[in-house]
Design a protein around this motif. Structure first.
Motif, mmCIF file in Angstrom:
data_model
loop_
_atom_site.group_PDB
_atom_site.id
_atom_site.type_symbol
_atom_site.label_atom_id
_atom_site.label_comp_id
_atom_site.label_asym_id
_atom_site.label_seq_id
_atom_site.Cartn_x
_atom_site.Cartn_y
_atom_site.Cartn_z
ATOM 1 N N SER A 162 0.854 -1.189 0.000
ATOM 2 C CA SER A 162 0.000 0.000 0.000
ATOM 3 C C SER A 162 0.889 1.237 0.000
ATOM 4 O O SER A 162 2.064 1.159 0.394
ATOM 5 C CB SER A 162 -0.906 0.016 1.243
ATOM 6 N N TYR A 200 -5.213 -5.486 -1.298
ATOM 7 C CA TYR A 200 -6.421 -4.672 -1.100
ATOM 8 C C TYR A 200 -7.380 -5.386 -0.141
ATOM 9 O O TYR A 200 -7.339 -6.602 0.008
ATOM 10 C CB TYR A 200 -7.114 -4.370 -2.430
ATOM 11 N N GLU A 205 -9.292 0.336 5.110
ATOM 12 C CA GLU A 205 -8.875 0.890 3.825
ATOM 13 C C GLU A 205 -10.109 1.289 3.027
ATOM 14 O O GLU A 205 -10.961 0.444 2.719
ATOM 15 C CB GLU A 205 -8.068 -0.133 3.029
ATOM 16 N N TRP A 210 -7.369 2.846 -1.628
ATOM 17 C CA TRP A 210 -6.916 1.879 -2.615
ATOM 18 C C TRP A 210 -6.580 2.571 -3.928
ATOM 19 O O TRP A 210 -5.592 2.252 -4.571
ATOM 20 C CB TRP A 210 -7.982 0.806 -2.809
ATOM 21 N N SER A 213 -3.134 4.000 -3.652
ATOM 22 C CA SER A 213 -2.078 2.992 -3.806
ATOM 23 C C SER A 213 -1.902 2.594 -5.261
ATOM 24 O O SER A 213 -0.767 2.438 -5.749
ATOM 25 C CB SER A 213 -2.402 1.758 -2.963
ATOM 26 N N GLU A 255 -14.105 -5.966 -1.570
ATOM 27 C CA GLU A 255 -12.964 -6.485 -2.322
ATOM 28 C C GLU A 255 -13.281 -6.558 -3.813
ATOM 29 O O GLU A 255 -12.402 -6.332 -4.655
ATOM 30 C CB GLU A 255 -12.544 -7.840 -1.755
ATOM 31 N N LYS A 258 -12.833 -3.114 -5.232
ATOM 32 C CA LYS A 258 -11.413 -2.759 -5.320
ATOM 33 C C LYS A 258 -10.723 -3.520 -6.452
ATOM 34 O O LYS A 258 -9.829 -2.976 -7.117
ATOM 35 C CB LYS A 258 -10.728 -3.009 -3.968
#
Length: 406
Positions: A162, A200, A205, A210, A213, A255, A258
């Motif tokens: 990250s 991720y 977060e 994300w 990053s 998730e 992401k």
């Protein structure tokens, strides 16, 4: 379907006669596991140990400590060669070497070079061999990276994870995110190809975190990017914090969002996916070692807990460095157990691994009804080459796809 339970592995490391069939046509790679880390990250359930966990004053067992580990690894390389020859497997040049961990770059470059040289002396390296080591960004220097390149390493994979400090703190990562660009630049100046690993789904977060990053990773212009969904593994410090309610558990929806963002950002920056969790700038930048795993090629895993596969026989070494070192010192196989995959299990693995790749899986080897259903549901497409390839939605539901195909 289920894979067979493990069975005892012979102490001399010899393999069933069936592994010889087709061996000359299969690629051969070597994985070298370095089980040492400066600090144990709270999310990690890999087979790693800190110096304090292994400390035993006065112990002289070669391989049970960082100082002597390379000697034991080189001894297993010699053992592997003898076992393969005794099994009738033809000697093949090594096409890929991957040094993972742990943090391999905690070892002196001379030790990493010695292990690679043992591979070279034993089997030979193919002229275009891919040789990778993992590294934490804070565990390398310009001099060390140049020395790795001189030793024959061609590629380095940095554990970036990250670019957001509070996310790194939750993961117990100790590196400064501002160090990553320097490490990447030094690696490039040394002539090494560069990959960065991202995670991720860390508790706390946000989608914006994300995105930060991903933007930072793209700005580095690496050759390759890996992005993995965080799994909260039982027995880890992170699992205990989630169980106590200190941190929220990752959710499938978060998730998935992401992953979709990663695919969009990376594709927009010119990276093509070639495996569900991996993107490369060009086909030549793909990690050939990992592709060999997904194509069920042959590899010997060196080190505590390392897994190996040759011709449908799979085995795994004892996990603790001290137990591993004791077996190496005694001249017997460090394997804890092995499994010989039957036809059904090999088909399951073939489909499980093959469908993860961008080239997909031959339709002719699959159920016509299952293929038609997956295409109708938007989980896959059938290409002109008559292969089944996952769509973005199919990549998100890859386990469902495999279940329906098998």
């Amino acid at each position: 379907m289920r894979l067979p339970d493990g069975e005892d592995a012979p102490s001399d490391g010899t393999l069933p006669s069936a592994v010889v069939q087709g061996a000359a046509e299969r690629a051969f790679g070597v994985y070298l596991h370095v089980p040492f880390c400066a600090v144990r990250c709270g999310y990690c359930d890999f087979n790693t140990y800190t110096a304090l966990e292994l400390a035993r004053p006065g112990e002289q067992l070669v391989g049970a400590s960082q100082d002597t580990y390379a000697q034991a690894a080189c001894a297993e390389i010699a053992f592997a060669d003898a076992a393969l020859r005794a099994s009738g497997v033809p000697r093949r040049e090594v096409e890929t070497v991957f040094v993972g961990g742990g943090t391999p770059t905690l070892l002196p470059v001379a030790d990493l070079a010695a292990m690679l040289q043992a591979v070279r002396d034993t089997w030979g390296l193919a002229p275009d061999a891919e040789v990778t080591t993992e590294a934490n960004p804070d565990s390398v220097t310009p001099d060390a990276l140049r020395a790795l390149a001189r030793a024959g390493f061609t590629r380095i994979s940095f554990g970036m994870q990250s670019a957001v400090p509070h996310v790194l703190a939750t993961l117990d990562r100790t590196h400064d995110p501002e160090r990553v660009p320097d490490a990447v630049r030094w690696a490039r100046e040394a002539g090494l190809a560069v990959s960065v690993d991202l995670i991720y789904g860390t508790p706390g977060e946000s989608l914006a975190d994300w995105g930060t990053s991903l933007a930072a990773a793209v700005a580095l212009e690496p050759d390759h990017v890996s992005a993995y969904a965080l799994t909260v593994e039982e027995g880890t410090a992170l699992h205990r914090r989630v169980a106590r309610g200190e941190l929220p558990a990752p959710t499938d929806d978060d998730e998935a969002a992401k992953y979709e963002l990663a695919d969009a950002v990376l594709a927009g920056a010119g990276y093509g996916w070639y495996e569900i969790s991996n993107w490369a700038r060009t086909p030549a930048d793909r990690c050939r070692h990992n592709v060999a795993y997904w194509r069920n090629q042959d590899w010997w895993g060196i080190g505590p807990g390392a897994h190996s596969h040759v011709g449908g026989t799979r085995w795994w070494n004892v996990k603790h460095p001290r137990a591993y070192a004791a077996r190496i010192a005694a001249g017997v196989s460090p394997a804890a157990a092995r499994e010989v995959l039957d036809g059904e299990a090999r088909l399951l693995e073939d489909v499980l691994l093959g469908t993860r790749l961008v080239e997909g899986y031959p339709v002719s080897a699959l159920s016509r009804r299952a293929v038609e259903g997956l295409v109708a549901d938007g989980l896959a497409v059938r290409t002109d080459a008559d292969r089944l390839v996952l769509t973005l939605r199919g990549r998100l539901l890859a386990d469902t796809v495999v279940h329906r195909l098998t």
